[in-house]
Design an enzyme around this catalytic site. Structure first.
Site, PDB file in Angstrom:
ATOM      1  N   SER A 138      -2.650  -7.717   3.030  1.00 34.39           N
ATOM      2  CA  SER A 138      -2.928  -7.597   4.463  1.00 34.39           C
ATOM      3  C   SER A 138      -3.246  -8.978   5.049  1.00 34.39           C
ATOM      4  CB  SER A 138      -4.116  -6.658   4.695  1.00 34.39           C
ATOM      5  OG  SER A 138      -3.838  -5.375   4.211  1.00 34.39           O
TER       6      SER A 138
ATOM      7  N   HIS B 105       0.834  -1.203   0.000  1.00 37.25           N
ATOM      8  CA  HIS B 105       0.000   0.000   0.000  1.00 37.25           C
ATOM      9  C   HIS B 105       0.872   1.257   0.000  1.00 37.25           C
ATOM     10  CE1 HIS B 105      -2.986  -2.675   2.388  1.00 37.25           C
ATOM     11  NE2 HIS B 105      -3.535  -2.497   1.204  1.00 37.25           N
TER      12      HIS B 105
ATOM     13  N   ARG C  41      -2.003  -6.301  -8.293  1.00 37.42           N
ATOM     14  CA  ARG C  41      -0.880  -7.200  -8.013  1.00 37.42           C
ATOM     15  C   ARG C  41      -0.746  -8.270  -9.078  1.00 37.42           C
ATOM     16  NH1 ARG C  41      -2.974  -7.837  -2.065  1.00 37.42           N
ATOM     17  NH2 ARG C  41      -4.790  -7.341  -3.301  1.00 37.42           N
TER      18      ARG C  41
ATOM     19  N   LYS D 185     -16.102  -7.848   4.720  1.00 34.00           N
ATOM     20  CA  LYS D 185     -14.892  -8.239   5.452  1.00 34.00           C
ATOM     21  C   LYS D 185     -15.017  -7.889   6.922  1.00 34.00           C
ATOM     22  CE  LYS D 185     -11.660  -7.538   1.587  1.00 34.00           C
ATOM     23  NZ  LYS D 185     -10.457  -6.840   1.130  1.00 34.00           N
TER      24      LYS D 185
HETATM   25  P1  ADP Z   1      -9.773  -3.691  -0.436  1.00 34.76           P
HETATM   26  O1  ADP Z   1     -10.491  -4.356   0.671  1.00 34.76           O
HETATM   27  O2  ADP Z   1     -10.461  -2.478  -0.960  1.00 34.76           O
HETATM   28  O3  ADP Z   1      -9.265  -4.593  -1.542  1.00 34.76           O
HETATM   29  P2  ADP Z   1      -7.032  -3.494   0.478  1.00 34.76           P
HETATM   30  O4  ADP Z   1      -6.568  -2.752   1.678  1.00 34.76           O
HETATM   31  O5  ADP Z   1      -6.865  -4.974   0.485  1.00 34.76           O
HETATM   32  O6  ADP Z   1      -8.526  -3.061   0.303  1.00 34.76           O
HETATM   33  O7  ADP Z   1      -6.343  -2.919  -0.819  1.00 34.76           O
HETATM   34  C1  ADP Z   1      -6.488  -1.564  -1.195  1.00 34.76           C
HETATM   35  C2  ADP Z   1      -5.889  -1.388  -2.584  1.00 34.76           C
HETATM   36  O8  ADP Z   1      -4.487  -1.609  -2.520  1.00 34.76           O
HETATM   37  C3  ADP Z   1      -6.402  -2.356  -3.636  1.00 34.76           C
HETATM   38  O9  ADP Z   1      -6.461  -1.671  -4.873  1.00 34.76           O
HETATM   39  C4  ADP Z   1      -5.336  -3.428  -3.681  1.00 34.76           C
HETATM   40  O10 ADP Z   1      -5.305  -4.080  -4.945  1.00 34.76           O
HETATM   41  C5  ADP Z   1      -4.102  -2.595  -3.449  1.00 34.76           C
HETATM   42  N1  ADP Z   1      -2.987  -3.379  -2.898  1.00 34.76           N
HETATM   43  C6  ADP Z   1      -2.978  -4.156  -1.808  1.00 34.76           C
HETATM   44  N2  ADP Z   1      -1.774  -4.731  -1.632  1.00 34.76           N
HETATM   45  C7  ADP Z   1      -0.998  -4.312  -2.666  1.00 34.76           C
HETATM   46  C8  ADP Z   1       0.342  -4.580  -3.083  1.00 34.76           C
HETATM   47  N3  ADP Z   1       1.124  -5.422  -2.414  1.00 34.76           N
HETATM   48  N4  ADP Z   1       0.794  -3.965  -4.204  1.00 34.76           N
HETATM   49  C9  ADP Z   1      -0.036  -3.134  -4.893  1.00 34.76           C
HETATM   50  N5  ADP Z   1      -1.294  -2.865  -4.574  1.00 34.76           N
HETATM   51  C10 ADP Z   1      -1.783  -3.428  -3.467  1.00 34.76           C
END
Ligand code: ADP
Length: 160
Positions: free
Chosen positions: A130, A17, A92, A41
């Site tokens: 996460s 992130h 990703r 979630k």
């Molecule tokens: P959500 O529940 O909205 O998917 P996340 O916190 O899991 O929320 O992810 C928020 C955003 O960050 C999403 O667009 C996700 O694809 C991106 N993201 C999460 N981890 C990574 C990573 N390692 N590299 C790039 N983007 C990421």
């Protein structure tokens, strides 16, 4: 002024992130990291805990054009209310693509001027999520490659 919203659960924020935040903050004048409440979630961290962790990370990295906000409703409504029409999402792998495409299309149906900008993950974080962090923390694994040292104690405390 060019503004964008980077929405997500950030449960917790990871280096993946942070990489997207830093890169997006170079593209726009002001970036709003928006902590969402996703009814699908069940978060490990409360909204306040997630906001506090992100706040610490932004300070550590001197990201002065990035602000944090929270939203419980529809993202398009949030964006409309603030006159912001650019959303940043991270990609990703192909597995992210289908879900992201669906959301982006639905959002655009509701707000035609809405643009979703996808930033490709940096290779070293392409495996990072996460959920992976939580799984590692559950098994008392080493989190130093996944999240900033400053938030590790808060994550570990959840699994004491
Ligand atoms: P959500 O529940 O909205 O998917 P996340 O916190 O899991 O929320 O992810 C928020 C955003 O960050 C999403 O667009 C996700 O694809 C991106 N993201 C999460 N981890 C990574 C990573 N390692 N590299 C790039 N983007 C990421």
């Amino acid at each position: 002024m060019k503004e964008a919203i980077y929405p997500g659960s950030f449960d917790p924020i990871t280096f993946g992130h942070i990489d997207i935040i830093k890169r997006a903050a170079r593209i726009v004048d002001r970036l709003v990291v928006c902590v969402l409440t996703n009814p699908q979630k069940k978060p490990l961290f409360s909204r306040e805990e997630r906001v506090n962790m992100i706040d610490g990370v932004l300070r550590e990295n001197g990201l002065t054009n990035v602000v944090i906000d929270t939203n419980e409703g529809l993202l398009v409504d949030y964006a409309k209310d603030r006159g912001i029409n650019t959303i940043i999402r991270g990609l990703r792998a192909v597995t992210d693509f289908e879900y992201e495409l669906q959301i982006a299309q639905v959002n655009r149906r509701q707000m035609p001027e809405f643009e979703t900008v996808f930033l490709l993950t940096s290779l070293e974080y392409s495996y990072l999520s996460s959920s992976l962090v939580k799984e590692f923390a559950y098994y008392k694994g080493d989190l130093t490659k996944f999240v900033p040292a400053s938030i590790i104690p808060q994550i570990e405390a959840k699994y004491k």
